[in-house]
Design a protein around this motif. Sequence first.
Motif, short mmCIF file in Angstrom:
data_model
loop_
_atom_site.label_atom_id
_atom_site.label_comp_id
_atom_site.label_asym_id
_atom_site.label_seq_id
_atom_site.Cartn_x
_atom_site.Cartn_y
_atom_site.Cartn_z
N LEU A 245 -35.76 -20.20 20.17
CA LEU A 245 -35.13 -19.21 21.03
C LEU A 245 -36.04 -18.01 21.24
N ALA A 246 -36.69 -17.56 20.18
CA ALA A 246 -37.57 -16.40 20.28
C ALA A 246 -38.73 -16.69 21.24
N ALA B 206 -37.74 -16.09 29.48
CA ALA B 206 -36.67 -15.20 29.93
C ALA B 206 -37.19 -13.81 30.27
N LEU B 207 -38.04 -13.26 29.41
CA LEU B 207 -38.53 -11.90 29.60
C LEU B 207 -39.33 -11.75 30.90
N PRO B 208 -40.32 -12.62 31.16
CA PRO B 208 -41.08 -12.49 32.42
C PRO B 208 -40.20 -12.64 33.66
N VAL B 209 -39.26 -13.63 33.62
CA VAL B 209 -38.39 -13.84 34.78
C VAL B 209 -37.56 -12.58 35.02
N ALA B 210 -37.01 -12.04 33.92
CA ALA B 210 -36.21 -10.82 34.05
C ALA B 210 -37.07 -9.69 34.59
N ALA B 211 -38.30 -9.60 34.09
CA ALA B 211 -39.20 -8.51 34.50
C ALA B 211 -39.46 -8.55 36.00
N VAL B 212 -39.62 -9.77 36.55
CA VAL B 212 -39.86 -9.90 37.99
C VAL B 212 -38.73 -9.25 38.77
#
Lengths: 352, 278
Positions: free
Chosen positions: B26-27, B34-40
Amino acid sequence: MSVVVDGLCRRFQRGGPPAVGNVSFSAPDGAITTLLGPSGSGKTTVLRIVAGLEVPDAGSVCVDGRDCTRVPVRERRVGFVFQGYALFPHMSVRENVAFGLEARRVARGETRRRVDELLSLVQLGEFGDRRPSQLSGGQQQRIAFARALATEPRVLLLDEPFGALDARVRVELREWLLRLHEKTHLMTLLVTHDQDEAPEVSQHVVVMHEGRVQQAGAPQELYDRPATPFVASFLGGASALQGRVEGGRAAVAGLHLAVPAGARDGDSFRVFVRPRDVRIAPTTGPSRATNGLVERLLRIGGMARLDVRLPSGEAVAVEVSQIELERLDVHEGEQVNVDLAAAKVFLEDYEI
Amino acid sequence: MAPRSFSRRAVGESTPARLVLVGTALAFLALFVALPVAAVFVQAFDHGVAAYFAAIREPDALAAIRLTLLTAAIAVPLNTVFGVAAAWLMSRYDFPGRNLLVTLVDLPFSVSPVISGLIFILVFGAQGVLGGVLTQLGVKVVFAVPGIVLATTFVTFPFVAREVLPLMESQGSAPEEAALTLGASGWRTFFKVTLPRIRSGLLYGVVLCNARAMGEFGAVSVVSGHIRGETNTLPLHVEILYNEYHFTAAFAVASLLTLLALATLVARRLFGGAGEPP
């Protein structure tokens, strides 16, 4: 319709052994002819050449007196039942059976009528809307038959049609095939490796081995008068023994058997004897040819199978009924008297 | 419940080990997906919804969208036809050079996309093999739309063939042969028997091919010449915007490509990677 195959040759790899080498036979009109042989004997290749799915390197296929070696598959009007059924998995049973009729642009009403008729012929009328995967193996096989029969083929070709079925279904389907044949009298060519199947379903058997025809004829004739060592050993699962010609007779296991013409003293030969043709008796009784040691005794249903080691070191398989076994009172590890009088003798250079 | 606890004991790990494994997975996913997609999306909407749509509606962006759609609309059908034909050829026939062909199909995957682009410059460019002839004919391939289409087609051609070939090989040709013995023509056999059986693999191959055709950067970057409003595809447009510090616009356009990726994942769930059982 009769099928006459003449001098068929087919080699899959350049320089390799031919899968089919100079195969000729004729399959009589209105009968079921069996191509019998072990796997790798080239029988399926012959069947595929007759269907037009394979092109021979040499030789010809004549259906009803007309050469059709170069006629494309779709114009040959053959019904082919594949080993694994090869039903169309994404179509319903009805669509499978109707496929050939639609391909030949038969009118829709006529197609519906034919499909109904065929589904009732194979006794699967109520399964028309199912997918093939929802049917049992035996049912799928009958759908494959119905699909092949739909286009009113001139010849029916069956590739190991009962090979993938369990024993009971196989027996049922064989009987069903015979009844079907009585109704249609369609010229049928059947490929099998099962030597029990051949006499049961067909009047004419062609035995193949290593791409060649070994012998052709009525099943009983092949059984009684095998023409080659292969046929003698393959039919009936015979045991093979070695011997040498002495004084114009074949000496084996204490017996002197008649030899084929042209044999000279000192020639070596092979003898084939089927388990059911071996006579055994207690050693205490009137003496027969030779004695042997019962190494193994296996009871299978109403039959008993014995492995008997002869003084020469060779083993002979013997089959007797349970009743006979009890009468003889023979047990594992005991000596028995063995009579091989029914053996078939072949000189060594008979082997092709 | 009893069988379940039994199977856990039989094949499962101890509780702490399971927690560590799941936690690690998960980490990792959070950090790298998840983090890069959210960042976009966060960056894209940094200056509000109006700025987001303004960036997409800008003429150069629209031109890039149009060119990307055009390129995909040519490359994907071409590769679909080619992929099915190649897979059919390789699964149904044994011929000298078959193994070489199977390897060649994978070539675009094994060559760096930049090299793929350079190949087209060397062949079609002004100094290239066909450059002289093309200049005389007045046809412009490199630094123009035809070059982009060619490069994209080259880079994406393995997708359909790769998906369909194993499916065709495992299914065998018996049903096709059955269709032929029943009197069906070659076309009828293909459309009624072959195509339905490879449908799922084919659709998935087309989806992947499309995603790559729209997202390809390296090869297209080499042959495009980066002419704004003319030879810029979406990925190239994102790069230009980013290099010029238009972060919000860059991420707004990038979010379109991200949505494409998400749509591809959904399509993957729908079609699956493998075909229906034979």
